[in-house]
Design a protein around this motif. Structure first.
Motif, short mmCIF file in Angstrom:
data_model
loop_
_atom_site.label_atom_id
_atom_site.label_comp_id
_atom_site.label_asym_id
_atom_site.label_seq_id
_atom_site.Cartn_x
_atom_site.Cartn_y
_atom_site.Cartn_z
N ILE A 3 28.00 17.82 13.08
CA ILE A 3 28.73 18.25 14.27
C ILE A 3 27.94 19.30 15.02
O ILE A 3 27.49 20.28 14.44
CB ILE A 3 30.11 18.81 13.89
CG1 ILE A 3 30.95 17.75 13.18
CG2 ILE A 3 30.84 19.35 15.12
CD1 ILE A 3 32.23 18.27 12.59
N SER A 4 27.78 19.08 16.33
CA SER A 4 27.16 20.06 17.23
C SER A 4 28.26 20.74 18.03
O SER A 4 29.28 20.14 18.37
CB SER A 4 26.20 19.39 18.20
OG SER A 4 25.03 18.99 17.55
N PHE A 5 28.01 22.01 18.37
CA PHE A 5 28.97 22.80 19.14
C PHE A 5 28.24 23.50 20.28
O PHE A 5 27.18 24.09 20.08
CB PHE A 5 29.62 23.85 18.23
CG PHE A 5 30.59 24.75 18.93
CD1 PHE A 5 31.90 24.35 19.13
CD2 PHE A 5 30.20 26.00 19.37
CE1 PHE A 5 32.81 25.19 19.76
CE2 PHE A 5 31.10 26.85 20.01
CZ PHE A 5 32.40 26.44 20.20
N LYS A 30 28.78 14.09 16.32
CA LYS A 30 29.93 14.51 17.11
C LYS A 30 29.58 15.76 17.89
O LYS A 30 28.96 16.68 17.34
CB LYS A 30 31.11 14.79 16.17
CG LYS A 30 32.41 15.11 16.85
CD LYS A 30 33.52 15.22 15.81
CE LYS A 30 34.87 15.42 16.48
NZ LYS A 30 35.95 15.48 15.49
N LEU A 31 29.97 15.81 19.16
CA LEU A 31 29.76 16.98 20.00
C LEU A 31 31.10 17.59 20.37
O LEU A 31 31.95 16.92 20.97
CB LEU A 31 28.98 16.63 21.27
CG LEU A 31 28.85 17.75 22.30
CD1 LEU A 31 28.19 18.99 21.71
CD2 LEU A 31 28.11 17.26 23.53
N LEU A 56 35.25 18.10 31.47
CA LEU A 56 34.51 17.95 30.21
C LEU A 56 34.98 16.74 29.42
O LEU A 56 34.17 16.03 28.81
CB LEU A 56 34.65 19.22 29.38
CG LEU A 56 33.88 20.42 29.91
CD1 LEU A 56 34.34 21.70 29.21
CD2 LEU A 56 32.38 20.23 29.75
N ASN A 57 36.27 16.48 29.42
CA ASN A 57 36.80 15.32 28.69
C ASN A 57 36.31 14.00 29.28
O ASN A 57 36.29 12.99 28.58
CB ASN A 57 38.33 15.36 28.66
CG ASN A 57 38.86 16.23 27.55
OD1 ASN A 57 38.35 16.21 26.43
ND2 ASN A 57 39.87 17.03 27.86
N GLU A 58 35.93 14.01 30.54
CA GLU A 58 35.43 12.80 31.19
C GLU A 58 33.96 12.53 30.87
O GLU A 58 33.46 11.44 31.13
CB GLU A 58 35.60 12.89 32.71
CG GLU A 58 37.04 12.86 33.18
CD GLU A 58 37.73 11.54 32.87
OE1 GLU A 58 37.09 10.48 32.97
OE2 GLU A 58 38.93 11.59 32.53
N ASP A 63 32.79 14.59 22.55
CA ASP A 63 33.78 13.95 21.69
C ASP A 63 35.09 14.72 21.64
O ASP A 63 36.16 14.14 21.46
CB ASP A 63 33.23 13.82 20.26
CG ASP A 63 32.05 12.88 20.22
OD1 ASP A 63 32.24 11.69 20.54
OD2 ASP A 63 30.94 13.32 19.88
N LYS A 64 35.00 16.05 21.81
CA LYS A 64 36.21 16.87 21.72
C LYS A 64 35.99 18.16 22.49
O LYS A 64 34.89 18.71 22.48
CB LYS A 64 36.51 17.18 20.25
CG LYS A 64 37.75 17.98 20.00
CD LYS A 64 37.97 18.15 18.50
CE LYS A 64 39.24 18.95 18.24
NZ LYS A 64 39.48 19.09 16.80
#
Length: 96
Positions: A3-5, A30-31, A56-58, A63-64
């Motif tokens: 997972i990347s943040f 996952k980002l 951002l969700n678009e 991913d989240k």
């Protein structure tokens, strides 16, 4: 799962952000984007939290999206990402 943040205010989403998101997604499964609810004092917030979150969700790489309220360390401790990605402008700054 790796997972990347990436965290930020993301007032105006631009090509630099998209390039960073693309890179983060290419090296992880996952980002997760940490959207800072209330930026630092003196930082002009141009768009509402709802608008920034929707934008951002678009994005196809994201991913989240989670909202960062207060200390970002709390968010990081909850999510426990494998990688914390920052833009080049942060390379010589003290980062968590």
């Amino acid at each position: 799962m790796k997972i990347s943040f990436i965290s930020g205010v993301f007032n105006v989403l631009h090509l630099g952000h998209l390039s960073l998101f693309n890179y983060a997604k290419s090296i992880s499964d996952k980002l997760i984007i940490g959207l800072i609810e209330n930026p630092e004092e003196g930082f002009e917030n141009l768009n509402s939290l709802k608008y920034r979150m929707q934008l951002l969700n678009e994005c196809e790489y994201v991913d989240k999206v989670v909202i960062v309220k207060g200390d970002i360390l709390d968010t990081l401790n909850d999510l426990k990402p494998n990688l914390i990605i920052k833009g080049k402008e942060f390379q010589n700054k003290n980062n968590i």
